[in-house]
Design a protein around this motif. Structure first.
Motif, PDB file in Angstrom:
ATOM      1  N   LYS A  61      30.049  10.474 -36.975  1.00 32.91           N
ATOM      2  CA  LYS A  61      29.002  10.263 -36.076  1.00 32.91           C
ATOM      3  C   LYS A  61      29.311   9.186 -35.164  1.00 32.91           C
ATOM      4  O   LYS A  61      29.219   8.975 -34.047  1.00 32.91           O
ATOM      5  CB  LYS A  61      27.604  10.252 -36.869  1.00 32.91           C
ATOM      6  CG  LYS A  61      27.186  11.521 -37.332  1.00 32.91           C
ATOM      7  CD  LYS A  61      25.794  11.590 -37.580  1.00 32.91           C
ATOM      8  CE  LYS A  61      25.259  12.917 -38.416  1.00 32.91           C
ATOM      9  NZ  LYS A  61      24.950  13.860 -37.018  1.00 32.91           N
ATOM     10  N   ARG A  62      29.773   7.925 -35.810  1.00 33.24           N
ATOM     11  CA  ARG A  62      29.989   6.800 -35.018  1.00 33.24           C
ATOM     12  C   ARG A  62      31.308   7.031 -33.849  1.00 33.24           C
ATOM     13  O   ARG A  62      31.204   6.746 -32.864  1.00 33.24           O
ATOM     14  CB  ARG A  62      30.135   5.609 -35.885  1.00 33.24           C
ATOM     15  CG  ARG A  62      28.952   5.176 -36.699  1.00 33.24           C
ATOM     16  CD  ARG A  62      29.162   3.861 -37.501  1.00 33.24           C
ATOM     17  NE  ARG A  62      27.939   3.799 -38.292  1.00 33.24           N
ATOM     18  CZ  ARG A  62      27.910   3.100 -39.492  1.00 33.24           C
ATOM     19  NH1 ARG A  62      28.986   2.922 -40.246  1.00 33.24           N
ATOM     20  NH2 ARG A  62      26.811   3.056 -39.933  1.00 33.24           N
ATOM     21  N   LEU A  87      20.919   8.774 -43.820  1.00 36.53           N
ATOM     22  CA  LEU A  87      22.259   8.770 -44.492  1.00 36.53           C
ATOM     23  C   LEU A  87      22.290   7.321 -44.911  1.00 36.53           C
ATOM     24  O   LEU A  87      22.714   7.078 -46.267  1.00 36.53           O
ATOM     25  CB  LEU A  87      23.345   9.062 -43.509  1.00 36.53           C
ATOM     26  CG  LEU A  87      23.403  10.439 -43.212  1.00 36.53           C
ATOM     27  CD1 LEU A  87      24.510  10.618 -42.022  1.00 36.53           C
ATOM     28  CD2 LEU A  87      23.809  11.430 -44.208  1.00 36.53           C
ATOM     29  N   ASP A  88      22.155   6.274 -44.207  1.00 36.08           N
ATOM     30  CA  ASP A  88      22.101   5.048 -44.816  1.00 36.08           C
ATOM     31  C   ASP A  88      21.368   4.724 -46.061  1.00 36.08           C
ATOM     32  O   ASP A  88      21.529   4.138 -46.743  1.00 36.08           O
ATOM     33  CB  ASP A  88      21.862   3.922 -43.767  1.00 36.08           C
ATOM     34  CG  ASP A  88      22.735   3.538 -42.736  1.00 36.08           C
ATOM     35  OD1 ASP A  88      23.963   4.225 -43.107  1.00 36.08           O
ATOM     36  OD2 ASP A  88      22.649   3.029 -41.701  1.00 36.08           O
ATOM     37  N   GLN A 135      30.537  11.101 -43.020  1.00 35.56           N
ATOM     38  CA  GLN A 135      29.869  11.739 -42.340  1.00 35.56           C
ATOM     39  C   GLN A 135      29.366  10.693 -41.365  1.00 35.56           C
ATOM     40  O   GLN A 135      29.265  10.755 -40.100  1.00 35.56           O
ATOM     41  CB  GLN A 135      28.419  12.286 -42.947  1.00 35.56           C
ATOM     42  CG  GLN A 135      28.612  13.563 -43.635  1.00 35.56           C
ATOM     43  CD  GLN A 135      27.480  14.088 -44.398  1.00 35.56           C
ATOM     44  OE1 GLN A 135      26.566  13.147 -44.359  1.00 35.56           O
ATOM     45  NE2 GLN A 135      27.497  15.037 -44.744  1.00 35.56           N
ATOM     46  N   GLN A 136      28.953   9.212 -41.846  1.00 34.91           N
ATOM     47  CA  GLN A 136      28.680   8.382 -40.801  1.00 34.91           C
ATOM     48  C   GLN A 136      29.540   7.949 -40.034  1.00 34.91           C
ATOM     49  O   GLN A 136      29.673   7.626 -38.879  1.00 34.91           O
ATOM     50  CB  GLN A 136      28.264   7.129 -41.703  1.00 34.91           C
ATOM     51  CG  GLN A 136      26.725   7.266 -42.601  1.00 34.91           C
ATOM     52  CD  GLN A 136      26.423   5.983 -43.223  1.00 34.91           C
ATOM     53  OE1 GLN A 136      27.414   5.372 -43.618  1.00 34.91           O
ATOM     54  NE2 GLN A 136      25.109   5.716 -43.423  1.00 34.91           N
ATOM     55  N   SER A 144      29.849   8.583 -46.419  1.00 36.02           N
ATOM     56  CA  SER A 144      30.442   7.461 -45.475  1.00 36.02           C
ATOM     57  C   SER A 144      31.329   8.219 -44.504  1.00 36.02           C
ATOM     58  O   SER A 144      31.280   7.843 -43.298  1.00 36.02           O
ATOM     59  CB  SER A 144      31.438   6.396 -46.559  1.00 36.02           C
ATOM     60  OG  SER A 144      30.734   6.089 -47.307  1.00 36.02           O
ATOM     61  N   TRP A 148      21.374   8.874 -38.930  1.00 37.13           N
ATOM     62  CA  TRP A 148      22.146   7.861 -39.357  1.00 37.13           C
ATOM     63  C   TRP A 148      21.332   7.198 -40.404  1.00 37.13           C
ATOM     64  O   TRP A 148      21.580   6.559 -41.390  1.00 37.13           O
ATOM     65  CB  TRP A 148      22.865   6.920 -38.558  1.00 37.13           C
ATOM     66  CG  TRP A 148      21.692   6.287 -37.508  1.00 37.13           C
ATOM     67  CD1 TRP A 148      21.299   6.823 -36.246  1.00 37.13           C
ATOM     68  CD2 TRP A 148      21.077   5.177 -37.780  1.00 37.13           C
ATOM     69  NE1 TRP A 148      20.525   5.859 -35.907  1.00 37.13           N
ATOM     70  CE2 TRP A 148      20.175   5.032 -36.525  1.00 37.13           C
ATOM     71  CE3 TRP A 148      21.261   4.408 -38.751  1.00 37.13           C
ATOM     72  CZ2 TRP A 148      19.330   3.936 -36.485  1.00 37.13           C
ATOM     73  CZ3 TRP A 148      20.312   3.157 -38.444  1.00 37.13           C
ATOM     74  CH2 TRP A 148      19.418   2.879 -37.423  1.00 37.13           C
TER      75      TRP A 148
END
Length: 134
Positions: free
Chosen positions: A127-128, A86-87, A123-124, A121, A83
């Motif tokens: 994952k969350r 990605l961020d 993907q994030q 976004s 993460w």
């Protein structure tokens, strides 16, 4: 912990409260984490101030202490989580788009940048949601 390029392979830097002394840092690291420590160096940094809206002082950054700890063996940084990468990538894309201004003050990213931002976004978000289910 603070990542720094100018440290030796067996050194680690920490930001600690100004009230901590070398003995506290040494005993904490040896008792909690079980590492052998050769040396602890500390540096005090004062608070930085800026002017407020009416001329008064406002604290921009509070005072802190930096501790550089020398270990017996080489320290290996853990791998960055997915993460975080990605961020960082999403931030970089937004920064590139903000540098380019079209039609006055409006900012418009390119089509491929918009697609990439949407992909990152999603993907994030996935994952969350996956993490929340666990």
């Amino acid at each position: 912990m603070v990542r720094s390029n100018n440290l030796q392979p067996n050194q680690v830097a920490f930001r600690v409260p100004p009230s901590c002394n070398k003995f506290d840092i040494h005993s904490y690291l040896t008792n909690i984490y079980g590492v052998n420590i050769q040396e602890v160096r500390t540096m005090n940094y004062a608070a930085t101030y800026k002017r407020g809206p009416r001329g008064g002082k406002v604290v921009a950054q509070s005072a802190y202490k930096k501790a550089v700890v020398t270990l017996d063996e080489k320290f290996v940084w853990p791998e960055e989580p997915e993460w975080y990468k990605l961020d960082k990538e999403e931030h970089e894309l937004g920064y590139k788009a903000a540098k380019r201004k079209v039609k006055g003050w409006r900012v418009r990213p390119r089509e491929e940048e918009r697609e990439k931002i949407k992909e990152i976004s999603s993907q994030q978000l996935a994952k969350r949601e996956e993490k929340a289910k666990k």
